[in-house]
Motif scaffolding. Structure first.
Motif, PDB file in Angstrom:
ATOM      1  N   THR A  52      50.679  40.743  49.246  1.00 39.21           N
ATOM      2  CA  THR A  52      50.580  40.220  47.674  1.00 39.21           C
ATOM      3  C   THR A  52      51.742  39.617  47.184  1.00 39.21           C
ATOM      4  N   SER A 107      44.557  31.230  43.445  1.00 38.91           N
ATOM      5  CA  SER A 107      45.305  31.834  42.713  1.00 38.91           C
ATOM      6  C   SER A 107      45.864  31.083  41.640  1.00 38.91           C
ATOM      7  N   THR A 112      49.323  37.185  39.260  1.00 42.34           N
ATOM      8  CA  THR A 112      48.826  36.872  40.680  1.00 42.34           C
ATOM      9  C   THR A 112      48.883  38.612  41.314  1.00 42.34           C
ATOM     10  N   ILE A 113      50.016  39.266  41.035  1.00 46.40           N
ATOM     11  CA  ILE A 113      49.910  40.492  41.659  1.00 46.40           C
ATOM     12  C   ILE A 113      48.824  41.302  41.532  1.00 46.40           C
ATOM     13  N   VAL A 127      44.986  42.140  49.505  1.00 48.43           N
ATOM     14  CA  VAL A 127      45.985  42.340  48.456  1.00 48.43           C
ATOM     15  C   VAL A 127      45.803  43.615  47.881  1.00 48.43           C
TER      16      VAL A 127
END
Length: 231
Positions: A17, A102, A163-164, A183
């Protein structure tokens, strides 16, 4: 210590991730900077339409965007076929597919702060640059970017944090392949499904703390920068 707290598979998801977030936020900054500058100086009747299209991921359900990206990434599509002919692998259910998805999904989180910052920039700085013989590119690099430090940092931080926390899009286009597309958000969902609530709690708490610290740091930085500019 981290392996004992999270577990080996979760630690692998954390590293994946972070890799995805660093690559995505870096690519977004490179792409969003010139795009935001162009939009901030673009006067056209089509501008609201273009801005609406670029901002769609802010309001569009992630699964809807993920579904259409999955179709676009499939081996039957032109994009999927082109990628397969170049690399010999599928774009869907791959890390590269996660990166592309993403970038599209997090684009507004990088674009909006930059667009807002560029729109508020005093044009007198650019007028002075012209009188000094600066080209448009030189003025952007030497004047616009240094004056836009706060929006750049906010754009980078928001796109990284967003994004995390991605789930719907990455699940649709990446699935749940350990070490390749699993992720953090997917790993948390899997732990809850398996009723591993202790592990899920550790991971959820870590994500909560990370999100809070990231936002607090961005607000702090933005507030300090604005105070310095006002002096």
């Amino acid at each position: 210590m981290l392996t004992e707290f999270f577990g080996a598979s979760t630690l692998e998801a954390i590293l994946l991730t972070l890799k995805l977030a660093f690559i995505t936020s870096g690519l977004l900054l490179l792409f969003a900077l010139p795009l935001a500058w162009f939009l901030a100086n673009w006067q056209s009747k089509a501008k609201p339409l273009v801005m609406s299209i670029l901002a769609l991921p802010l309001v569009l359900p992630p699964t809807v965007l993920g579904f259409y990206l999955l179709i676009a990434f499939s081996p039957q599509s032109a994009l999927g076929q082109g990628w397969q002919s170049l690399t010999g692998s599928n774009l869907a259910f791959s890390f590269e597919g996660l990166v592309l998805g993403s970038v599209i999904y997090s684009l507004p989180f990088a674009l909006q702060p930059l667009y807002s910052g560029f729109s508020q920039l005093d044009n007198r700085y650019l007028d002075v640059a012209k009188t000094l013989g600066f080209s448009a590119f030189e003025a952007f690099i030497k004047i616009v970017l240094p004056l836009s430090k706060a929006p750049i940092v906010v754009a980078l931080g928001l796109s990284f944090a967003h994004t995390i926390g991605e789930f719907g899009v990455v699940l649709m286009i990446g699935g749940n392949i350990p070490g390749e597309t699993q992720v953090l958000s997917i790993a948390l969902y899997e732990q809850v499904e398996a009723l591993e609530y202790s592990s899920a709690h550790n991971l959820a708490l870590a994500l909560l703390i990370f999100s809070f610290v990231m936002l607090a740091a961005l607000y702090r930085f933005n507030g300090v920068t604005r105070s310095d500019e006002a002096r």
